[in-house]
Design a protein around this motif. Structure first.
Motif, PDB file in Angstrom:
ATOM      1  N   LEU A  36       0.839  -1.209   0.000  1.00 24.37           N
ATOM      2  CA  LEU A  36       0.000   0.000   0.000  1.00 24.37           C
ATOM      3  C   LEU A  36       0.872   1.256   0.000  1.00 24.37           C
ATOM      4  CD1 LEU A  36      -2.805  -1.115   2.493  1.00 24.37           C
ATOM      5  CD2 LEU A  36      -2.917  -1.022  -0.010  1.00 24.37           C
ATOM      6  N   GLY A  37       2.008   1.197   0.705  1.00 24.49           N
ATOM      7  CA  GLY A  37       2.962   2.306   0.671  1.00 24.49           C
ATOM      8  C   GLY A  37       3.551   2.494  -0.723  1.00 24.49           C
ATOM      9  N   CYS A  38       3.849   1.371  -1.399  1.00 22.80           N
ATOM     10  CA  CYS A  38       4.350   1.433  -2.782  1.00 22.80           C
ATOM     11  C   CYS A  38       3.320   2.096  -3.695  1.00 22.80           C
ATOM     12  CB  CYS A  38       4.641   0.031  -3.317  1.00 22.80           C
ATOM     13  SG  CYS A  38       5.961  -0.842  -2.462  1.00 22.80           S
ATOM     14  N   ALA A  47       3.380   5.889  -3.433  1.00 24.16           N
ATOM     15  CA  ALA A  47       4.496   6.515  -4.153  1.00 24.16           C
ATOM     16  C   ALA A  47       4.318   6.397  -5.667  1.00 24.16           C
ATOM     17  CB  ALA A  47       5.815   5.871  -3.720  1.00 24.16           C
ATOM     18  N   LEU A  48       3.716   5.295  -6.112  1.00 23.59           N
ATOM     19  CA  LEU A  48       3.472   5.077  -7.542  1.00 23.59           C
ATOM     20  C   LEU A  48       2.438   6.075  -8.063  1.00 23.59           C
ATOM     21  CD1 LEU A  48       4.155   3.095  -9.899  1.00 23.59           C
ATOM     22  CD2 LEU A  48       2.207   1.725  -9.158  1.00 23.59           C
ATOM     23  N   GLN A  49       1.387   6.250  -7.280  1.00 25.72           N
ATOM     24  CA  GLN A  49       0.314   7.161  -7.670  1.00 25.72           C
ATOM     25  C   GLN A  49       0.815   8.597  -7.790  1.00 25.72           C
ATOM     26  OE1 GLN A  49      -3.142   6.028  -5.623  1.00 25.72           O
ATOM     27  NE2 GLN A  49      -4.373   7.767  -6.241  1.00 25.72           N
ATOM     28  N   LYS A  50       1.759   8.961  -6.904  1.00 25.18           N
ATOM     29  CA  LYS A  50       2.307  10.322  -6.917  1.00 25.18           C
ATOM     30  C   LYS A  50       3.403  10.486  -7.976  1.00 25.18           C
ATOM     31  CE  LYS A  50       1.431  11.626  -2.077  1.00 25.18           C
ATOM     32  NZ  LYS A  50       0.570  10.553  -1.560  1.00 25.18           N
ATOM     33  N   LYS A  51       3.756   9.392  -8.661  1.00 27.57           N
ATOM     34  CA  LYS A  51       4.821   9.381  -9.677  1.00 27.57           C
ATOM     35  C   LYS A  51       6.195   9.672  -9.073  1.00 27.57           C
ATOM     36  CE  LYS A  51       1.779  11.056 -13.347  1.00 27.57           C
ATOM     37  NZ  LYS A  51       1.659  11.997 -14.458  1.00 27.57           N
ATOM     38  N   TYR A  52       6.373   9.328  -7.801  1.00 30.73           N
ATOM     39  CA  TYR A  52       7.678   9.483  -7.156  1.00 30.73           C
ATOM     40  C   TYR A  52       8.507   8.206  -7.286  1.00 30.73           C
ATOM     41  CZ  TYR A  52       5.504  13.391  -4.531  1.00 30.73           C
ATOM     42  OH  TYR A  52       4.867  14.540  -4.160  1.00 30.73           O
ATOM     43  N   GLY A  80       4.128   3.308   6.264  1.00 27.53           N
ATOM     44  CA  GLY A  80       4.808   2.043   6.537  1.00 27.53           C
ATOM     45  C   GLY A  80       6.303   2.066   6.291  1.00 27.53           C
ATOM     46  N   PHE A  81       6.846   3.221   5.841  1.00 29.79           N
ATOM     47  CA  PHE A  81       8.276   3.307   5.538  1.00 29.79           C
ATOM     48  C   PHE A  81       8.921   4.457   6.309  1.00 29.79           C
ATOM     49  CE2 PHE A  81       6.547   0.913   2.088  1.00 29.79           C
ATOM     50  CZ  PHE A  81       7.550   0.032   1.716  1.00 29.79           C
ATOM     51  N   LYS A  82      10.246   4.337   6.475  1.00 31.28           N
ATOM     52  CA  LYS A  82      11.011   5.409   7.112  1.00 31.28           C
ATOM     53  C   LYS A  82      12.256   5.660   6.270  1.00 31.28           C
ATOM     54  CE  LYS A  82      13.534   2.262  10.247  1.00 31.28           C
ATOM     55  NZ  LYS A  82      13.016   0.970   9.771  1.00 31.28           N
ATOM     56  N   GLU A  83      12.948   6.751   6.566  1.00 29.74           N
ATOM     57  CA  GLU A  83      14.164   7.056   5.807  1.00 29.74           C
ATOM     58  C   GLU A  83      15.203   5.965   6.035  1.00 29.74           C
ATOM     59  OE1 GLU A  83      17.468  10.613   5.227  1.00 29.74           O
ATOM     60  OE2 GLU A  83      15.783  10.894   6.606  1.00 29.74           O
ATOM     61  N   ALA A  84      15.828   5.516   4.949  1.00 28.46           N
ATOM     62  CA  ALA A  84      16.809   4.432   5.058  1.00 28.46           C
ATOM     63  C   ALA A  84      18.095   4.953   5.687  1.00 28.46           C
ATOM     64  CB  ALA A  84      17.091   3.849   3.683  1.00 28.46           C
ATOM     65  N   LYS A  85      18.597   4.201   6.666  1.00 28.12           N
ATOM     66  CA  LYS A  85      19.869   4.573   7.301  1.00 28.12           C
ATOM     67  C   LYS A  85      21.042   4.144   6.421  1.00 28.12           C
ATOM     68  CE  LYS A  85      18.221   4.182  12.089  1.00 28.12           C
ATOM     69  NZ  LYS A  85      16.857   3.701  11.807  1.00 28.12           N
ATOM     70  N   ASP A  86      20.876   2.992   5.763  1.00 28.38           N
ATOM     71  CA  ASP A  86      21.967   2.436   4.965  1.00 28.38           C
ATOM     72  C   ASP A  86      21.373   1.908   3.674  1.00 28.38           C
ATOM     73  OD1 ASP A  86      24.098   1.189   3.867  1.00 28.38           O
ATOM     74  OD2 ASP A  86      24.370  -0.298   5.444  1.00 28.38           O
ATOM     75  N   GLU A  87      21.762   2.496   2.544  1.00 30.78           N
ATOM     76  CA  GLU A  87      21.119   2.104   1.296  1.00 30.78           C
ATOM     77  C   GLU A  87      21.674   0.817   0.704  1.00 30.78           C
ATOM     78  OE1 GLU A  87      23.226   4.439  -2.263  1.00 30.78           O
ATOM     79  OE2 GLU A  87      22.450   5.705  -0.684  1.00 30.78           O
ATOM     80  N   ILE A 112      15.972   7.498  -0.109  1.00 28.92           N
ATOM     81  CA  ILE A 112      15.618   6.082  -0.074  1.00 28.92           C
ATOM     82  C   ILE A 112      14.815   5.799   1.192  1.00 28.92           C
ATOM     83  CG2 ILE A 112      16.513   3.718  -0.011  1.00 28.92           C
ATOM     84  CD1 ILE A 112      18.974   4.694  -1.433  1.00 28.92           C
ATOM     85  N   SER A 113      13.748   5.016   1.037  1.00 24.43           N
ATOM     86  CA  SER A 113      12.957   4.593   2.190  1.00 24.43           C
ATOM     87  C   SER A 113      13.196   3.122   2.450  1.00 24.43           C
ATOM     88  CB  SER A 113      11.458   4.781   1.923  1.00 24.43           C
ATOM     89  OG  SER A 113      11.158   6.126   1.667  1.00 24.43           O
ATOM     90  N   GLU A 114      13.044   2.716   3.717  1.00 26.26           N
ATOM     91  CA  GLU A 114      13.087   1.295   4.029  1.00 26.26           C
ATOM     92  C   GLU A 114      11.898   0.950   4.904  1.00 26.26           C
ATOM     93  OE1 GLU A 114      16.805   0.634   5.947  1.00 26.26           O
ATOM     94  OE2 GLU A 114      16.244   1.678   7.778  1.00 26.26           O
ATOM     95  N   ALA A 115      11.510  -0.319   4.836  1.00 24.46           N
ATOM     96  CA  ALA A 115      10.356  -0.759   5.608  1.00 24.46           C
ATOM     97  C   ALA A 115      10.743  -0.913   7.070  1.00 24.46           C
ATOM     98  CB  ALA A 115       9.855  -2.081   5.056  1.00 24.46           C
TER      99      ALA A 115
END
Length: 277
Positions: free
Chosen positions: A72-74, A77-82, A181-188, A274-277
């Motif tokens: 649902l989080g994906c 982001a898809l709907q917003k074209k991000y 459902g996502f947060k900023e990724a600490k390590d990509e 980058i976001s991570e779950a």
């Protein structure tokens, strides 16, 4: 019940709905055929004449419920074209989610009309020539390829965990954007301990979107796969980092030796959201 293909894809909304459905079918098929969740976590649908399993929320399986929420989080982001790429990764050590054993990369492109879902072929059609029949044919081919590949790969270890990372088109995505459902990724970076092999599975174009699917797995799991099924790339480096490149090198060169998503360099994090779950 059936996963219905629209009779036409005349609007961006129709295209978006199809891409969401296709993403759900692909993620469901992959997790089902790799034995990640129990049978109870899936319902059965038909996509044309192809029987597919669809992941659902299951109170007895918190993992499947979590993955549904990530999806649902994906979609947000898809709907917003991000959304530029989803990386669904499988790892074995709960304390070390950065070291992975298998990865699924879903890449998205948006045409001037709308988004595009790309599963890996080099045949670039102009968006004006893409018909609903083309999209339907490509969608069914993609799902069939996933089935064939998943059934031929050697099994995953018994106890595995999933993680998901989302990459964005930075030029249009607000720096503080995080989907539900996502947060900023600490390590990509994602690291492969064993020697990886990359596979282009395929792509699905619509007049508005392109979706591409690539898979990276340990080379030893590929022993039973008929080499004619998929075009593959090998790497001599036993240790790989799943880094991120801002620009898809395929746009510039047809002869890249390395997958643009799997590289020895982890990109400077300041430049990529980058976001991570």
């Amino acid at each position: 019940s059936a996963v219905v293909f629209p009779k036409k894809i005349a609007t961006e909304q129709q295209s978006l709905m199809l891409v969401k459905r296709l993403l759900a079918v692909a993620v469901s098929c992959i997790t089902y055929l790799r034995g990640i969740f129990p049978e109870s976590a899936y319902g059965t649908r038909y996509m044309d004449d192809v029987c597919v399993k669809i992941l659902r929320e299951d109170k007895n399986c918190p993992g499947s419920t979590q993955l549904v929420k990530w999806m649902l989080g994906c979609y947000d982001a898809l709907q917003k074209k991000y959304l530029r790429q989803i990386v669904l990764a499988v790892y074995t050590q709960t304390e070390d989610p950065q070291t992975v054993t298998e990865c699924y990369h879903f890449k998205f492109k948006y045409t001037h009309n709308g988004p595009l879902l790309d599963f890996g072929s080099k045949d670039k059609k102009s968006d004006s020539t893409i018909t609903c029949a083309d999209t339907k044919k490509a969608s069914i081919l993609l799902i069939r390829k996933i089935y064939i590949l998943m059934q031929n790969l050697s099994p995953l270890p018994n106890d595995v965990c999933l993680t998901m990372k989302l990459l964005y088109y930075d030029e249009v995505t607000p720096p503080d954007y995080q989907p539900p459902g996502f947060k900023e990724a600490k390590d990509e970076g994602l690291l492969f301990k064993e020697e990886p092999m990359y596979l282009n599975v395929g792509e699905v174009p619509t007049p508005f979107h392109l979706l591409k699917l690539k898979i990276t797995t340990e080379k030893q799991r590929m022993e039973n796969v008929d080499k004619s099924i998929l075009k593959q790339r090998e790497t001599a480096e036993p240790l790989q980092v799943c880094g991120v490149s801002r620009d898809d090198p395929e746009e510039e060169s047809q002869d890249m030796n390395e997958d643009p998503v799997l590289d020895n360099e982890v990109e400077d994090k300041n430049h990529v959201n980058i976001s991570e779950a």
